[in-house]
Scaffold this motif. Structure first.
Motif, PDB file in Angstrom:
ATOM      1  N   LEU B 171       0.751  -1.101   0.185  1.00 54.43           N
ATOM      2  CA  LEU B 171       0.503   0.159  -0.015  1.00 54.43           C
ATOM      3  C   LEU B 171       0.910   1.112  -0.117  1.00 54.43           C
ATOM      4  O   LEU B 171       2.419   1.536   0.579  1.00 54.43           O
ATOM      5  N   ALA B 172       0.518   2.536  -0.319  1.00 56.18           N
ATOM      6  CA  ALA B 172       1.304   3.617  -0.627  1.00 56.18           C
ATOM      7  C   ALA B 172       0.882   4.462   0.662  1.00 56.18           C
ATOM      8  O   ALA B 172       0.732   4.576   1.211  1.00 56.18           O
ATOM      9  N   HIS B 173       2.806   4.598   0.957  1.00 54.13           N
ATOM     10  CA  HIS B 173       3.256   5.372   2.443  1.00 54.13           C
ATOM     11  C   HIS B 173       2.720   6.793   1.842  1.00 54.13           C
ATOM     12  O   HIS B 173       3.639   7.343   0.723  1.00 54.13           O
ATOM     13  N   GLY B 174       2.181   7.491   2.029  1.00 54.49           N
ATOM     14  CA  GLY B 174       2.109   9.004   2.420  1.00 54.49           C
ATOM     15  C   GLY B 174       1.156   9.636   3.015  1.00 54.49           C
ATOM     16  O   GLY B 174       1.458   8.972   4.194  1.00 54.49           O
ATOM     17  N   ILE B 175       1.321  11.001   2.223  1.00 51.29           N
ATOM     18  CA  ILE B 175       0.398  11.918   3.550  1.00 51.29           C
ATOM     19  C   ILE B 175      -0.992  11.532   3.542  1.00 51.29           C
ATOM     20  O   ILE B 175      -1.310  11.323   2.472  1.00 51.29           O
ATOM     21  N   PRO B 176      -2.037  11.389   4.650  1.00 53.68           N
ATOM     22  CA  PRO B 176      -2.870  10.815   4.763  1.00 53.68           C
ATOM     23  C   PRO B 176      -3.990  12.111   3.820  1.00 53.68           C
ATOM     24  O   PRO B 176      -3.371  13.697   3.856  1.00 53.68           O
ATOM     25  N   SER B 177      -5.032  11.992   3.570  1.00 54.34           N
ATOM     26  CA  SER B 177      -6.241  13.181   2.629  1.00 54.34           C
ATOM     27  C   SER B 177      -6.659  13.573   3.686  1.00 54.34           C
ATOM     28  O   SER B 177      -6.912  13.122   5.258  1.00 54.34           O
ATOM     29  N   GLY B 178      -6.841  15.636   4.084  1.00 52.33           N
ATOM     30  CA  GLY B 178      -7.407  16.432   4.715  1.00 52.33           C
ATOM     31  C   GLY B 178      -6.265  16.399   5.655  1.00 52.33           C
ATOM     32  O   GLY B 178      -6.552  16.687   6.676  1.00 52.33           O
ATOM     33  N   SER B 179      -4.416  16.595   5.143  1.00 49.37           N
ATOM     34  CA  SER B 179      -3.940  16.571   6.411  1.00 49.37           C
ATOM     35  C   SER B 179      -3.359  17.713   6.000  1.00 49.37           C
ATOM     36  O   SER B 179      -3.194  18.102   5.190  1.00 49.37           O
ATOM     37  N   ASP B 180      -3.043  18.720   7.249  1.00 51.22           N
ATOM     38  CA  ASP B 180      -1.735  19.544   7.173  1.00 51.22           C
ATOM     39  C   ASP B 180      -0.668  19.183   6.699  1.00 51.22           C
ATOM     40  O   ASP B 180       0.144  18.254   7.996  1.00 51.22           O
ATOM     41  N   LEU B 181       0.160  19.869   6.450  1.00 55.35           N
ATOM     42  CA  LEU B 181       1.643  18.591   6.111  1.00 55.35           C
ATOM     43  C   LEU B 181       2.351  19.286   7.246  1.00 55.35           C
ATOM     44  O   LEU B 181       3.308  18.398   7.756  1.00 55.35           O
ATOM     45  N   GLU B 182       2.137  20.465   8.111  1.00 57.85           N
ATOM     46  CA  GLU B 182       3.117  20.571   9.255  1.00 57.85           C
ATOM     47  C   GLU B 182       2.837  19.793  10.489  1.00 57.85           C
ATOM     48  O   GLU B 182       3.538  20.010  10.942  1.00 57.85           O
ATOM     49  N   TYR B 183       1.901  19.399  10.006  1.00 64.69           N
ATOM     50  CA  TYR B 183       1.300  18.079  11.453  1.00 64.69           C
ATOM     51  C   TYR B 183       2.430  16.846  11.232  1.00 64.69           C
ATOM     52  O   TYR B 183       1.851  16.050  11.888  1.00 64.69           O
ATOM     53  N   ILE B 184       2.405  16.516  10.036  1.00 62.30           N
ATOM     54  CA  ILE B 184       3.023  15.333   9.902  1.00 62.30           C
ATOM     55  C   ILE B 184       4.091  14.909  10.333  1.00 62.30           C
ATOM     56  O   ILE B 184       5.153  15.991   9.992  1.00 62.30           O
ATOM     57  N   ASP B 185       4.533  13.586  11.054  1.00 61.23           N
ATOM     58  CA  ASP B 185       5.375  13.404  11.146  1.00 61.23           C
ATOM     59  C   ASP B 185       6.618  13.527   9.999  1.00 61.23           C
ATOM     60  O   ASP B 185       6.100  13.233   8.891  1.00 61.23           O
ATOM     61  N   ALA B 186       7.989  13.918  10.568  1.00 59.58           N
ATOM     62  CA  ALA B 186       8.901  13.759   9.250  1.00 59.58           C
ATOM     63  C   ALA B 186       9.153  12.189   8.601  1.00 59.58           C
ATOM     64  O   ALA B 186       9.333  12.442   7.587  1.00 59.58           O
ATOM     65  N   GLY B 187       8.968  10.989   9.666  1.00 58.68           N
ATOM     66  CA  GLY B 187       9.070  10.031   8.843  1.00 58.68           C
ATOM     67  C   GLY B 187       8.186   9.842   7.337  1.00 58.68           C
ATOM     68  O   GLY B 187       8.746   9.450   6.239  1.00 58.68           O
ATOM     69  N   THR B 188       6.877  10.298   7.878  1.00 55.62           N
ATOM     70  CA  THR B 188       6.095   9.939   7.151  1.00 55.62           C
ATOM     71  C   THR B 188       6.087  11.107   5.285  1.00 55.62           C
ATOM     72  O   THR B 188       6.222  10.420   4.128  1.00 55.62           O
ATOM     73  N   VAL B 189       6.910  11.874   5.480  1.00 57.47           N
ATOM     74  CA  VAL B 189       7.131  12.918   4.940  1.00 57.47           C
ATOM     75  C   VAL B 189       8.074  12.446   3.866  1.00 57.47           C
ATOM     76  O   VAL B 189       7.885  12.950   2.769  1.00 57.47           O
ATOM     77  N   GLN B 190       8.699  12.099   4.178  1.00 53.47           N
ATOM     78  CA  GLN B 190      10.122  11.531   3.839  1.00 53.47           C
ATOM     79  C   GLN B 190       9.487  10.222   3.230  1.00 53.47           C
ATOM     80  O   GLN B 190      10.011  11.080   2.097  1.00 53.47           O
ATOM     81  N   GLN B 191       8.826   9.623   3.414  1.00 55.33           N
ATOM     82  CA  GLN B 191       7.953   8.306   2.769  1.00 55.33           C
ATOM     83  C   GLN B 191       8.126   9.264   1.230  1.00 55.33           C
ATOM     84  O   GLN B 191       7.402   8.864   0.466  1.00 55.33           O
ATOM     85  N   ALA B 192       6.645  10.431   1.827  1.00 51.29           N
ATOM     86  CA  ALA B 192       6.060  11.055   0.704  1.00 51.29           C
ATOM     87  C   ALA B 192       6.705  11.395  -0.607  1.00 51.29           C
ATOM     88  O   ALA B 192       6.646  11.577  -1.068  1.00 51.29           O
ATOM     89  N   VAL B 193       7.897  12.114   0.242  1.00 54.97           N
ATOM     90  CA  VAL B 193       8.790  12.696  -0.747  1.00 54.97           C
ATOM     91  C   VAL B 193       9.563  12.074  -1.562  1.00 54.97           C
ATOM     92  O   VAL B 193       9.804  11.532  -2.862  1.00 54.97           O
ATOM     93  N   ALA B 194      10.216  11.233  -1.083  1.00 54.38           N
ATOM     94  CA  ALA B 194      11.027   9.579  -1.412  1.00 54.38           C
ATOM     95  C   ALA B 194       9.416   8.903  -2.720  1.00 54.38           C
ATOM     96  O   ALA B 194      10.014   8.072  -4.213  1.00 54.38           O
ATOM     97  N   GLY B 195       8.511   8.630  -2.412  1.00 56.65           N
ATOM     98  CA  GLY B 195       7.523   8.471  -2.947  1.00 56.65           C
ATOM     99  C   GLY B 195       6.769   8.754  -4.264  1.00 56.65           C
ATOM    100  O   GLY B 195       5.474   8.791  -4.660  1.00 56.65           O
ATOM    101  N   ARG B 196       7.299   9.884  -4.450  1.00 53.21           N
ATOM    102  CA  ARG B 196       6.174  11.470  -5.326  1.00 53.21           C
ATOM    103  C   ARG B 196       6.101  10.952  -6.688  1.00 53.21           C
ATOM    104  O   ARG B 196       6.760  10.144  -7.220  1.00 53.21           O
ATOM    105  N   ARG B 197       4.923  10.966  -7.062  1.00 55.32           N
ATOM    106  CA  ARG B 197       4.932  10.498  -8.235  1.00 55.32           C
ATOM    107  C   ARG B 197       4.444  11.557  -9.540  1.00 55.32           C
ATOM    108  O   ARG B 197       4.518  12.867  -9.143  1.00 55.32           O
ATOM    109  N   ALA B 198       4.260  11.265 -10.851  1.00 59.80           N
ATOM    110  CA  ALA B 198       4.255  12.592 -12.420  1.00 59.80           C
ATOM    111  C   ALA B 198       2.776  12.907 -11.104  1.00 59.80           C
ATOM    112  O   ALA B 198       1.884  11.724 -11.393  1.00 59.80           O
ATOM    113  N   PHE B 199       2.293  14.150 -11.948  1.00 58.57           N
ATOM    114  CA  PHE B 199       0.811  15.285 -11.693  1.00 58.57           C
ATOM    115  C   PHE B 199       0.844  15.175 -13.436  1.00 58.57           C
ATOM    116  O   PHE B 199       1.554  16.586 -13.498  1.00 58.57           O
TER     117      PHE B 199
END
Lengths: 199, 199
Positions: B171-199
């Motif tokens: 399952l994809a690891h990343g930022i959950p729907s409805g979240s403020d980036l400010e309040y997301i833990d660093a580990g999740t942000v790191q995974q979300a950056v590493a797993g970024r996708r074409a938009f």
């Protein structure tokens, strides 16, 4: 998804009727009950049925009782001239836990609340008046809650009891043990100042 | 004070064994059950017993089931080549609620945790390997939790499945729907950056 699990869904629904148990907690409990031993589930089910079969209310003071009288009313060592009036059996248990009172109780099962349609006849107040006629009560301690309804009930009962020439007291209103004055609401501080005592 | 109320005390004790139900909540529930209708108490007791009698686990995927197979395994419309592996039946229900998956499941009933003494044979992993031998599975989606134990279990299973030539996804690891980036833990942000996708 639970359509194919009628027994599981039914248990979830029954657990969800309990106060303070929402949909998620009901599901968590149902999954726990599915995994625990069959003995534990049977013990819980039989405890439920047995409690309803055996426990009712004391015929004298309306505290919970197994049998016709509760432990307080059955005791021969309790002071028979003092009656403490509480809203609920839980309040009685709280006073018993404080080991500060050795008289009798009367449990009202609620407080006056005209807006919710709760009048004296909806509480155990007629039963209280009958007790005051037949028992040698000399002092009444009003231990209803310190809420609007509890205070109104205390005022109402105080008037009734004084008319019968019985001494009426109210639990002291003030600062609870272990509190910081800074965090106590203004109403409580006001009551504590008004009720200050020689030290 | 509850010495004289054995049935009430027993119900309190049984309720207090449930997860997340402490002494005070158990007392509150017991008082509620004392006041509610006898029918409600009987309905709860019978729901408990009936659930334990009727509900067990699916013989194929180990989801909860009434009967030998669960609703997913019984269905003729589910994609038979894709298998989603979850830790608990609750996780399966969460994926079903998302209406995003139409394949089969396998419920492990836990995650690997060597420190707690939970190894592959304590989970439904041998049963999973038997399924992989007999069923035409082409893709496995690892949907164990994103915790240390869940990740370790996913890694372990990925290795096993790749050896059998089955395609493995997570399952994809990343930022959950409805979240403020400010309040997301660093580990999740790191995974979300590493797993970024074409938009």
């Amino acid at each position: 998804m639970l359509d194919s699990l009628p027994s599981f869904a039914r248990l979830e629904a029954e657990l969800g009727k309990l106060p303070g148990i929402g949909r998620k907690t009901a599901a968590r409990l149902a999954f726990y009950l599915l995994r625990t031993t069959e003995n534990d589930v049977e013990a819980l089910a039989s405890a439920l049925l047995e409690m309803r079969r055996n426990v009712s209310f004391c015929q004298r003071c309306y505290h919970i009782a197994e049998g016709s009288l509760c432990q307080v009313c059955k005791s021969s060592t309790r002071e028979q001239h003092c009656l403490c009036i509480v809203q609920e059996p839980q309040d009685l248990l709280a006073i018993e836990r404080s080991h500060s009172y050795s008289g009798l109780y009367h449990v009202l099962h609620g407080a006056l609340s005209p807006l919710d349609g709760v009048g004296p006849d909806d509480l155990k107040i007629p039963q209280l008046l009958r007790r005051l006629e037949h028992e040698p009560i000399e002092e009444i301690i009003l231990a209803t809650n310190f809420t609007v309804e509890g205070e109104a009930t205390a005022l109402y009962l105080a008037k009734l009891c004084r008319e019968k020439g019985i001494q009426v007291t109210r639990l002291a209103h003030g600062i609870p043990s272990g509190s910081d004055l800074e965090y106590i609401d203004a109403g409580t501080v006001q009551q504590a100042v008004a009720g200050r005592r020689a030290f």
